[in-house]
Design an enzyme around this catalytic site. Structure first.
Site, short mmCIF file in Angstrom:
data_model
loop_
_atom_site.label_atom_id
_atom_site.label_comp_id
_atom_site.label_asym_id
_atom_site.label_seq_id
_atom_site.Cartn_x
_atom_site.Cartn_y
_atom_site.Cartn_z
N CYS A 121 -3.32 33.21 -3.84
CA CYS A 121 -2.77 34.52 -3.16
C CYS A 121 -2.58 35.40 -3.94
O CYS A 121 -3.44 36.09 -4.63
CB CYS A 121 -1.61 34.06 -2.33
SG CYS A 121 -1.08 35.07 -0.96
N HIS B 40 -3.58 29.24 0.78
CA HIS B 40 -2.41 28.31 0.04
C HIS B 40 -2.60 26.84 0.18
O HIS B 40 -1.94 26.05 1.04
CB HIS B 40 -0.86 28.66 0.68
CG HIS B 40 -0.27 29.91 0.27
ND1 HIS B 40 0.16 30.22 -1.01
CD2 HIS B 40 -0.29 31.11 0.58
CE1 HIS B 40 0.56 31.45 -1.23
NE2 HIS B 40 0.31 32.31 -0.30
N GLU C 6 -1.54 24.54 -1.43
CA GLU C 6 -0.14 23.81 -1.65
C GLU C 6 0.69 23.66 -0.50
O GLU C 6 1.72 22.91 -0.32
CB GLU C 6 0.72 24.49 -2.95
CG GLU C 6 1.44 25.45 -2.66
CD GLU C 6 0.67 26.76 -2.53
OE1 GLU C 6 -0.51 26.84 -2.49
OE2 GLU C 6 1.46 27.94 -2.63
#
Lengths: 757, 219
Positions: free
Chosen positions: B87, B189, B191
């Site tokens: 990002c 993302h 994560e």
């Protein structure tokens, strides 16, 4: 030494928004004429916004009892409840209505910033935020402009700060056209032993100023927020502050680092009435005095007057009280985060607030005069006419149409037309086009995000999670403020319960018109009483809140809007319940389903008439149903649940199915099996499907659990009504009608998007 | 044990999310590097986290690209170390010219936070069925001059493409690598697709795990 400023006259007082008798009280308290600077300080602190002068007497009696309570309402910046041996939840909601009416982007952004500061000032790291919004009908261009920019303001600020947003709620009604409402709520988590306070300290400590520099923005913001919106308001754009989420992020990290290292005695953020309110409140409650040297304050504008320093509402600033030997370390921490932290004064034993600028004294007075001596009024009230909002009623869109006729002569085209209208109505349509702009996942706490019963976020200790919601029902409150507000509390309670959590505490934001008008005050008073009673009946403490009056333009007041924020606790995050229907399951109504068409949102949209007959509400039944739901959930008998509110059974059912389909079950349909039975019981289809009810949930469960659930429901004496079952199809079948869910879902999910372009 | 470093800038806000996930799910040893620090290329892998470094002032990632820690990162890249920018991290990598192209405002001019279906390519062509990841950005609209895009495609540098383009990116590009294939940037993302959630598809945590395991297998 006598202050060297010029005298503050009665004319000054009136210009600053004080009343004549308030000016007289100031002279009496001081035993002399105030200086201009002192008068300006009073105007900030005695404004409605800071003093709650027209609401405090009523708010004192709000129900607030809980063994978890760690701070009494009003004592600290936000409500604090214990959630485990080590952790506390810190939460509050606040309005930023007036700034948002004038400058929607900055107004909404700084609203988010302000409430975040309230929470991290307590030593809590914000976990999740929510918002409750009110706009005029979005078919109007100006209303769309306000909607778009408020949403963008909230998104830009919160996303950049890196705090997840679990959405909230939105309602459109033309009474909000000139005066939109923007209520922002933040929920944070703090280690109990690291909780900070604004109410400690003693003589001989240093007063530090930290964060952004001071400018002229937001001067008189508090008094600006304490009058009605008019054409002149737009001239006061400078009273709207400008936010910088990057600075706030740095300030948050630096503040939390200082607090968690135990370097700070007391701390308060500079919100409304800036430096005056933070210093005087700290000194007044701590029982000490302060000497401040204004020239030590970092500024970003030249030649500011002392009163401008004092009243500036520049954002992202903090006031810290510290021991002398901690000054350097604090300075270093703020410097690491590229921020300034300056000693600007000392605390003294003499209980006086002394304001100096370049060696000259501009004010010397007891901080108690500003804080504790602020006037308190009980205003007149008189039961009022609901036709106050008649001219703002929506254009009827369902004229002459009803489900009863459609079902009698089952014409698919008629049914489709009806459902399209229903699901594209902005108040019923999915709010995804709004909440998709909010980062709902940063921080990795999310278990359940926006668009559901409630947001559920893990708190980072074991399997503990919090459920959070914000709810309002302006329409109910306009129809009956006491019952309507009880309903609002009950709705929030259902949101929390439907997520599988038990309710912990309430925060509230009370948005009403000018309190000096007895009509308005009646609504306010009834709402406060209703809220307190509901909280008491449900045993959920009200830990704090915010009052916003003067939500009113020359066209009249907004619909009375008490917003209820609620947090709930889940001991085990795995028990969180979503509002998705699942395949090969049954769906049933659980609770005291007693739909009434009159008073419902559909009825209002159809007729434009505010009736005074709301759905009956028994909080005993509400509690009983929630208790049973939680019990069934603990026994793992449920797959999911959704509570019924605006839009009644049909909207609940369709949302249940749409959510399930979004979850990757593209072929998920539903067939009613007990329609004729229900039709018989509730007399007609409109009441059954579109009437609204309290104390009711839709539950989704696997077939083999039906008997067990029915048995437990019977034992608890909670009605249980089987509706039908989900199936691998695209259709919603009721009676002889089979409607394509794919079509309805697209209308539901996309309709609001056109208003946000 | 994998030694990972997470570069932290003022305004980064996914640094902890990323670092703690690396520890929790992959038992990495994680060091956070502040923007003012220089460092030796002694880690196995470097992560640039999401967020709003320097408040996105000037342009997203533009100021972070000129920090001391990024000078060290260039040296690490020269030594062939693996770098992953997520990002805002991706934006920093394009601003640093460590990756080609640039990221503009989304076509809708709005922040978009949702899960998007993705197609994995090249190193990621074995992505599991239904592969999707969360996005949350205002500036993810990938753009590059025609010749550069040609080159990217010829070199098979695209690693992720959107199946339903949310932001206007050219060639539906969601993530790519440089010519050395050691510097990777992506808007989604991963994560955020590790912890189980209740309101998403059940296999979501597999996708995040797949991403990181694949990355570690390339070390």
């Amino acid at each position: 030494m006598f202050p060297s400023d010029r005298a503050g006259t009665k004319e000054d007082a009136l210009n600053l928004g004080l009343l004549e008798k308030e000016y007289e009280k100031i002279c009496m308290l001081l035993g002399r004429t105030p200086t201009f600077t002192e008068l300006a300080m009073f105007s900030g602190m005695w404004s409605e916004h800071c003093s709650y002068k027209n609401s405090k007497l009523l708010l004192r009696n709000l129900y607030c009892e809980s063994p978890r309570l760690l701070a009494r309402p009003g004592e600290e910046n936000a409500g604090v409840l214990k959630i485990s041996d080590n952790l506390a939840v810190v939460f509050k909601i606040e309005s930023h209505n007036h700034p948002s009416a004038i400058e929607p982007y900055q107004g909404a952004a700084t609203g988010v910033g302000g409430i975040m500061r309230d929470v991290f000032t307590m030593g809590a790291r914000p976990l999740v935020s929510l918002n409750s919004l009110r706009f005029g009908y979005p078919t109007d261009k100006r209303n769309r402009y306000l909607l778009k920019n408020v949403v963008r303001g909230i998104a830009d600020y919160g996303n950049s700060l890196g705090i997840a947003c679990a959405g909230g709620e939105v309602f459109f009604h033309d009474s909000y056209s000139k005066n939109p409402l923007v209520n922002a709520m933040t929920v944070g988590i703090a280690p109990i032993d690291k909780l900070a306070s604004a109410r400690r300290g003693q003589a001989g400590q240093y007063v530090m100023y930290a964060g952004a520099r001071t400018g002229r923005d937001g001067i008189h913001g508090a008094s600006f927020a304490s009058k009605e919106i008019s054409e002149d308001s737009f001239e006061e754009r400078s009273a709207v502050q400008v936010g910088d989420p990057f600075l706030e992020k740095l300030l948050m990290e630096a503040t939390l680092e200082c607090l968690h290292k135990g370097l700070v005695v007391a701390i308060q953020d500079m919100g409304a009435a800036g430096l005056v309110s933070s210093t005087s409140e700290m000194a007044s409650s701590g029982g000490f005095g302060m000497i401040l040297d204004l020239e030590k304050i970092p500024t970003r504008e030249k030649d500011m007057e002392p009163y401008e320093y004092l009243l500036s509402e520049s954002q992202e600033r903090m006031l810290l009280l510290v021991e002398r030997e901690k000054v350097q370390e604090i300075h270093n921490i703020f410097a690491k985060w590229e921020l300034e932290a300056q000693v600007i004064g000392v605390t003294t034993a003499a209980k006086e607030l002394v304001i100096r600028y370049q060696g000259k004294e501009y004010a010397r007075l007891s901080p108690d005069f500003l804080v504790k001596e602020a006037p308190l009024y009980e205003r007149e009230f008189s039961p009022t006419r609901r036709d106050l909002w008649q001219s703002k009623a929506p254009r009827p869109i369902f004229e002459g149409e009803d489900l009863e006729t459609i079902m009698e002569i089952p014409l698919l085209s008629k049914a489709l037309e009806f459902f399209s209208k229903l699901l594209s109505e902005p108040n019923f349509a999915s709010k995804a086009p709004i909440y998709e702009q909010y980062d709902c996942e940063v921080g990795l706490g999310r278990i359940i995000g926006p668009g559901e019963n409630a947001g559920v976020y893990r708190v980072g200790e074991g399997s503990l999670a919090l459920a959070v919601t914000v709810d309002g029902n302006s329409l109910y409150v306009a129809q009956d403020p006491f019952e309507g507000t009880r309903h609002t509390v009950a709705e929030a309670y259902r949101n929390i319960s439907a997520a599988g959590a038990y309710a912990l505490g309430i925060t509230n934001c009370l948005n009403f018109g000018n309190p000096y008008k007895p009509d308005n005050y009646y609504y306010f008073r009834q709402a406060v009483l209703g809220m307190s009673q509901a909280a008491k009946e449900l045993n959920v403490p009200i830990t704090g809140g915010n009052v916003s009056f003067y939500n009113e333009s020359e066209e009249g007041p907004v619909l009375p809007t008490p917003t209820i924020g609620m947090v709930g606790l889940l001991e085990d995050e795995k028990e969180a319940l979503t509002s998705h229907a699942f395949l090969d399951c049954e769906i049933a109504l659980l609770g005291f389903f007693n739909p009434r068409l009159e008073g419902s949102l559909f009825h209002y949209l159809k007729t434009g008439i505010l009736s005074d007959r709301l759905p009956p509400l028994s909080l005993k039944e509400e509690k009983k149903t929630a208790g049973l739901l939680l019990q069934l959930n603990k026994k793992k008998l449920l797959r999911s649940a959704i509570d019924l509110s605006s839009g009644g059974l049909i909207l609940g059912l369709l949302r249940f199915l749409f959510a399930g389909r979004r979850l990757g079950q593209k072929h998920l349909g539903f067939a009613f099996k007990s329609l004729s039975l229900l039709r018989e019981e509730f007399r007609n289809y409109d009441t059954l499907f579109l009437g609204e009810t309290a104390s009711t949930y839709l539950v989704c469960y696997e077939r083999e659990h039906r008997d067990k659930i029915a048995e437990l429901a019977q034992r608890e004496q909670v009605p249980f009504r089987y509706l039908g079952e989900t199936e691998a199809s695209d259709s919603f079948s009721f009676g002889k009608l089979h409607i394509s869910l794919r079509l309805l879902q697209e209308i539901y999910e996309e309709s609001l998007r056109v208003y946000l372009r | 044990m994998i030694k990972a470093a997470v570069l932290v800038f003022p305004g980064s806000n996914c640094d902890r999310d990323l670092g703690e996930s690396l520890v929790r799910f992959f038992s990495c040893q994680v060091q956070y590097i502040w923007h003012k620090e220089s460092f030796f290329a002694e880690h196995d892998i470097y992560f640039l986290p999401g967020g709003f470094s320097y408040g996105d002032y000037l342009r997203s990632g533009a100021l972070a690209a000129h920090t001391r820690s990024m000078s060290s990162l260039r040296e690490a890249v020269a030594k062939g170390r693996m770098v992953v920018g997520i990002c805002n991290g991706f934006q920093i990598l394009t601003e640093s010219k460590l990756l080609p192209g640039a990221l503009l405002r989304n076509k809708s001019l709005k922040h978009i936070c949702k899960d998007v279906p993705l197609k994995g390519e090249n190193e990621f062509q074995d992505a599991p069925n239904g592969f999707s990841l969360p996005i949350s950005h205002s500036e993810g609209n990938y753009i590059a001059p025609y010749e550069i895009l040609q080159e990217i495609e010829e070199n098979r540098q695209v690693l992720f493409r959107y199946r339903e383009n949310p932001n206007g990116s050219l060639h539906d590009i969601a993530g790519l690598c440089d010519k050395s294939r050691r510097v990777i940037g992506l808007m989604p993302h991963p994560e955020r697709a590790l912890f189980p959630t209740k309101d998403k598809r059940e296999d979501m945590p597999l996708f995040g795990r797949y991403f990181f395991e694949k990355i570690f297998s390339l070390l």
